[in-house]
Design a protein around this motif. Structure first.
Motif, PDB file in Angstrom:
ATOM      1  N   PRO A 184       0.853  -1.198   0.000  1.00 55.34           N
ATOM      2  CA  PRO A 184       0.000   0.000   0.000  1.00 55.34           C
ATOM      3  C   PRO A 184       0.884   1.241   0.000  1.00 55.34           C
ATOM      4  CG  PRO A 184      -0.453  -1.439   1.916  1.00 55.34           C
ATOM      5  CD  PRO A 184       0.776  -1.974   1.242  1.00 55.34           C
ATOM      6  N   VAL A 185       0.297   2.398  -0.266  1.00 55.72           N
ATOM      7  CA  VAL A 185       1.083   3.630  -0.231  1.00 55.72           C
ATOM      8  C   VAL A 185       1.624   3.834   1.189  1.00 55.72           C
ATOM      9  CG1 VAL A 185      -0.208   4.731  -2.101  1.00 55.72           C
ATOM     10  CG2 VAL A 185      -0.922   5.095   0.251  1.00 55.72           C
ATOM     11  N   THR A 186       2.734   4.553   1.288  1.00 54.65           N
ATOM     12  CA  THR A 186       3.428   4.743   2.570  1.00 54.65           C
ATOM     13  C   THR A 186       2.468   5.172   3.682  1.00 54.65           C
ATOM     14  OG1 THR A 186       5.266   5.562   1.258  1.00 54.65           O
ATOM     15  CG2 THR A 186       5.397   5.908   3.641  1.00 54.65           C
ATOM     16  N   GLY A 187       2.532   4.435   4.784  1.00 52.50           N
ATOM     17  CA  GLY A 187       1.773   4.856   5.959  1.00 52.50           C
ATOM     18  C   GLY A 187       0.320   4.417   5.967  1.00 52.50           C
ATOM     19  N   MET A 188      -0.137   3.752   4.907  1.00 51.49           N
ATOM     20  CA  MET A 188      -1.522   3.264   4.909  1.00 51.49           C
ATOM     21  C   MET A 188      -1.507   1.742   4.913  1.00 51.49           C
ATOM     22  SD  MET A 188      -3.475   6.026   2.533  1.00 51.49           S
ATOM     23  CE  MET A 188      -2.939   7.750   2.534  1.00 51.49           C
ATOM     24  N   LYS A 189      -2.616   1.144   5.298  1.00 47.95           N
ATOM     25  CA  LYS A 189      -2.528  -0.293   5.498  1.00 47.95           C
ATOM     26  C   LYS A 189      -3.679  -1.106   4.928  1.00 47.95           C
ATOM     27  CE  LYS A 189      -3.984  -2.088   9.997  1.00 47.95           C
ATOM     28  NZ  LYS A 189      -3.885  -2.067  11.447  1.00 47.95           N
ATOM     29  N   ASP A 190      -3.360  -2.320   4.489  1.00 45.87           N
ATOM     30  CA  ASP A 190      -4.362  -3.290   4.071  1.00 45.87           C
ATOM     31  C   ASP A 190      -4.945  -3.939   5.323  1.00 45.87           C
ATOM     32  OD1 ASP A 190      -3.970  -2.973   1.339  1.00 45.87           O
ATOM     33  OD2 ASP A 190      -2.441  -4.537   1.217  1.00 45.87           O
ATOM     34  N   MET A 191      -6.259  -4.002   5.398  1.00 43.50           N
ATOM     35  CA  MET A 191      -6.901  -4.602   6.566  1.00 43.50           C
ATOM     36  C   MET A 191      -7.118  -6.091   6.331  1.00 43.50           C
ATOM     37  SD  MET A 191      -7.493  -2.224   8.785  1.00 43.50           S
ATOM     38  CE  MET A 191      -7.409  -0.415   8.738  1.00 43.50           C
ATOM     39  N   MET A 192      -6.546  -6.890   7.197  1.00 41.56           N
ATOM     40  CA  MET A 192      -6.706  -8.335   7.084  1.00 41.56           C
ATOM     41  C   MET A 192      -8.038  -8.771   7.710  1.00 41.56           C
ATOM     42  SD  MET A 192      -4.060  -8.997   5.386  1.00 41.56           S
ATOM     43  CE  MET A 192      -3.855 -10.773   5.416  1.00 41.56           C
ATOM     44  N   PRO A 193      -8.553  -9.951   7.268  1.00 41.50           N
ATOM     45  CA  PRO A 193      -9.873 -10.403   7.746  1.00 41.50           C
ATOM     46  C   PRO A 193     -10.022 -10.417   9.268  1.00 41.50           C
ATOM     47  CG  PRO A 193      -9.187 -11.749   5.887  1.00 41.50           C
ATOM     48  CD  PRO A 193      -8.025 -10.838   6.207  1.00 41.50           C
ATOM     49  N   ALA A 194      -8.999 -10.830  10.015  1.00 40.03           N
ATOM     50  CA  ALA A 194      -9.161 -10.919  11.474  1.00 40.03           C
ATOM     51  C   ALA A 194      -9.397  -9.536  12.080  1.00 40.03           C
ATOM     52  CB  ALA A 194      -7.925 -11.567  12.099  1.00 40.03           C
ATOM     53  N   GLU A 195      -8.646  -8.553  11.616  1.00 38.86           N
ATOM     54  CA  GLU A 195      -8.863  -7.200  12.127  1.00 38.86           C
ATOM     55  C   GLU A 195     -10.201  -6.648  11.666  1.00 38.86           C
ATOM     56  OE1 GLU A 195      -5.708  -4.316  11.755  1.00 38.86           O
ATOM     57  OE2 GLU A 195      -7.051  -2.660  12.273  1.00 38.86           O
ATOM     58  N   MET A 196     -10.571  -6.955  10.412  1.00 40.10           N
ATOM     59  CA  MET A 196     -11.845  -6.452   9.887  1.00 40.10           C
ATOM     60  C   MET A 196     -13.028  -6.985  10.692  1.00 40.10           C
ATOM     61  SD  MET A 196     -11.777  -4.189   7.569  1.00 40.10           S
ATOM     62  CE  MET A 196     -13.501  -4.247   7.052  1.00 40.10           C
ATOM     63  N   GLU A 197     -12.906  -8.220  11.159  1.00 40.57           N
ATOM     64  CA  GLU A 197     -14.016  -8.783  11.926  1.00 40.57           C
ATOM     65  C   GLU A 197     -14.260  -7.935  13.183  1.00 40.57           C
ATOM     66  OE1 GLU A 197     -13.513 -12.854  13.139  1.00 40.57           O
ATOM     67  OE2 GLU A 197     -15.635 -13.049  13.665  1.00 40.57           O
ATOM     68  N   ILE A 198     -13.157  -7.544  13.837  1.00 44.73           N
ATOM     69  CA  ILE A 198     -13.298  -6.703  15.028  1.00 44.73           C
ATOM     70  C   ILE A 198     -13.774  -5.302  14.659  1.00 44.73           C
ATOM     71  CG2 ILE A 198     -11.961  -5.552  16.841  1.00 44.73           C
ATOM     72  CD1 ILE A 198     -10.589  -8.111  17.397  1.00 44.73           C
ATOM     73  N   ARG A 199     -13.211  -4.747  13.583  1.00 42.81           N
ATOM     74  CA  ARG A 199     -13.634  -3.405  13.163  1.00 42.81           C
ATOM     75  C   ARG A 199     -15.130  -3.387  12.854  1.00 42.81           C
ATOM     76  NH1 ARG A 199      -8.952  -0.353  11.818  1.00 42.81           N
ATOM     77  NH2 ARG A 199     -10.124   1.195  10.657  1.00 42.81           N
ATOM     78  N   ASP A 200     -15.581  -4.369  12.080  1.00 40.46           N
ATOM     79  CA  ASP A 200     -17.000  -4.422  11.725  1.00 40.46           C
ATOM     80  C   ASP A 200     -17.870  -4.536  12.973  1.00 40.46           C
ATOM     81  OD1 ASP A 200     -16.652  -4.170   9.010  1.00 40.46           O
ATOM     82  OD2 ASP A 200     -16.822  -6.296   8.558  1.00 40.46           O
ATOM     83  N   TYR A 201     -17.396  -5.336  13.927  1.00 43.21           N
ATOM     84  CA  TYR A 201     -18.169  -5.508  15.158  1.00 43.21           C
ATOM     85  C   TYR A 201     -18.240  -4.200  15.946  1.00 43.21           C
ATOM     86  CZ  TYR A 201     -19.543  -7.016  19.800  1.00 43.21           C
ATOM     87  OH  TYR A 201     -20.176  -7.124  21.007  1.00 43.21           O
TER      88      TYR A 201
END
Lengths: 421, 421
Positions: A7-24
């Protein structure tokens, strides 16, 4: 092969495990604030560059991702400076967009307006661990309510949310900019010195009373004022008694209702709170932004060094944009910090569905496949999460992978057992 | 007064009523695809400018919002053209970011990987009614599954979603790029002419069989080929019989498994579908993007002129980025169109909570206020949406406003009735 994989410097790809918590967490935020009568709103991620550079954002204005003009308006060869080629920027917070939104739509909005805004913001900060250049902010604001009912509801709603996310034993520290000023006035500081005095006071938790005293004196303030000032902090307790003490001691310097209102907020929150936390009057709480006009508050959590949220009353800010003052109180929740804390403690999303996987042998006949699809349909309708997947040669590894993803029930499906499923 | 009240050109402020529907649709999307084993992912809104301009985006590459370099890297006065001052851009779709994401993270992802990605994309299109420069896209992709199980699950999941959103009587049209090509080959068109022939064929629903015939002849194609080609379309029925007919008729031109696979998809979806829709084999379905390699599909809805979603198999696209081909099928849902349709039909979100408001008289004593806060707490815990708000002078107007917002139960609270509440 022109693609850059990172990804561009300083930004991040969200992996499924983190997304599950974010969505919750997002779901809990929406549900909780909705129960308190807040409405979701959304503003564009891109704002006029003039709005972003209107001096409301402090240092953040230096960190804007700017957007190039397009088409005929862009004349690169003639350009001398940035503003010649830029007409927009990515928002660095949600407050400037909220002010614009309210100015643009106030006629169609109820009064008071209780707004929940979640969205990404961008800051071209130096990248560092745990801090990203794109991150989610979550702001809750009540516009148009001058009374302390706004503060009470904001604090109750936000602490209810944290309780739902299994946070316990946290502290809400609360103060009022008017008390802050009255204490400085009572001690004999000049009004023009307040902001500087507060910057030093803000270091109390790091350098202690003596450190603050020393630094105030180094800054050349009268020893008498400094002593009188610090004596106050020694005498004020962190509860409603402390607030009452201020009311009495600061008479003549403090607006009549300020202390009573603060006391009412503390008493009400203690009485009607849902979560397990304590509320402390903290006369040393400053909060950086000078636009606050009244109550200020901050959430501290022992397990996390700093604050996970805070806010206050800013009755004069929207007026700077619209020409008409609008009472306003807001709370900004540290969404990314909350997600990080939950991830670190291995938080299991409580609403996670039971997970079942069907592994299909490649010789499965059509009728068998139809049967499995219909079995899956029935289980999904019951709320299960069902994965149907072709069996791989290395079935053992495949099952391990599925178990890592939380599939506790894994069914091998072959032509000769499909009847019995 | 530097603030511009309007959003930037072509972008929009989301009002609470629309947000309620958007939030609901987002929730249904996440829940439905989760039940089918999809994982949410997220990629940054900003991508490297090189990735966005890698010729995967077709005309969208002309519509990129570009982001200015920052700090020392930016040398405006020396700049001759755009690329000298730009290092990033806002994504115009979710496919390029998905490809980059997969390339970057494949080692940590399960195989097959079932991804759900929702997020805003930006296109500096000419603003027009109902089309915005920032809009939400919703893509579902299965990466790493070569078999038609991927198509079956994508179609089942997506139609289940539409059914949950109360859409009925819609149609999934399905075809296979390989059948499309075999029909052209069988009719005697040269391979180099296929794309142009398909562009004309794509107009079938507008200009009819005769129109297509005329335009093909105008383009100089042999009359014999055109007649043979159109005869096929007359004979092929829109069901599995039509698929079988293709298999037989196109023998030698069509890969052995292509027709059988398509038949299996149609049969499976018909057998295991949850929603009320029909599935049609449509040999005239083309889908614009040339990157499709196999199955293609599209959702049509009578109440909405065009398509509300579509997709297909693109087995060779990720390989262009990573150097290693990865089987891939994707579905893109017209999120904004779906929200627009729901808004237009006055859709009521079925999960909406009961709404109750307490109107507080300004002479309410502290004890009364505490009682009301605790009443609200109890009702919120039961799932009600409770608004506590100070009573205004024009109570009648205030109540009308609250009723417009859906507050069906409104309680006047005075000092002398608070005991009875």
């Amino acid at each position: 092969m022109a693609l850059k994989k990172k990804p561009v410097t300083g930004m991040k790809d969200m992996m499924p495990a983190e997304m599950e918590i974010r969505d919750y967490v997002i779901g809990q935020i929406k549900e909780t604030y909705r129960a308190f009568g807040f409405s979701s709103i959304e503003t564009p991620c891109v704002e006029h560059i003039e709005n972003l550079c209107s001096k409301q954002g402090g240092d953040n204005e230096k960190l804007i991702f700017k957007i190039l003009k397009r088409g005929e308006k862009l004349k690169i060869e003639e350009a001398k400076e940035e503003k010649d080629v830029v007409d927009g920027g990515l928002r660095y917070d949600l407050t400037v967009p909220l002010s614009r939104y309210y100015a643009n739509n106030a006629n169609e909005l109820p009064s008071p307006f209780k707004a929940l805004q979640m969205g990404n913001v961008w800051r071209a900060d130096r990248p560092q661990r745990g801090r990203f250049r794109q991150f989610m902010q979550c702001d809750i604001d009540i516009l148009g309510e001058p009374g302390n009912l706004a503060e009470i509801e904001l604090i109750l709603a936000t602490t209810t949310l944290l309780g739902k996310l299994d946070f316990k034993n946290f502290t809400i520290r609360i103060n009022d900019r008017r008390i802050l000023k009255a204490m400085a006035a009572y001690s004999g500081f000049a009004e023009s010195d307040y902001e500087n005095v507060f910057i030093i006071l803000d270091k109390m938790d790091k350098i202690g009373l003596d450190g603050v005293a020393a630094e105030l004196e180094e800054n050349g303030y009268a020893k008498g004022s400094v002593e009188k000032y610090l004596q106050l902090f020694k005498e004020i307790t962190n509860d409603v008694e402390g607030v009452r003490y201020c009311k009495e001691k600061l008479e003549g310097f403090l607006a009549d209702d300020a202390a009573a209102s603060l006391e009412m907020i503390i008493t009400s929150v203690e009485s009607a709170k849902e979560a397990d936390f304590c509320m402390k009057f903290d006369p040393t709480l400053v909060r950086g932004m000078s636009y606050y006009t009244g109550t200020i508050f901050e959430i501290s959590m022992d397990e996390f060094g700093g604050s996970v949220g805070g806010g206050g009353r800013y009755d004069e800010m929207i007026g700077k944009f619209t020409g008409q003052n609008t009472p306003a109180v807001g709370f900004s929740i540290g969404f990314e910090r909350i997600v990080m804390l939950l991830l670190e403690r291995g938080y299991q999303v409580p609403t996670a569905a039971q997970k079942k996987a069907f592994l299909i042998d490649k010789k499965m006949p059509k009728e068998g496949m139809l049967k499995i699809l219909n079995l899956a349909k029935a289980e999904r309708a019951l709320g299960k999460q069902v994965m149907i997947v072709n069996m791989k040669k290395n079935k053992k590894f495949q099952k391990e992978q599925l178990m890592e993803q939380g599939y506790t029930e894994i069914v091998d499906c072959y032509a000769d057992n499909v009847e019995q499923l």
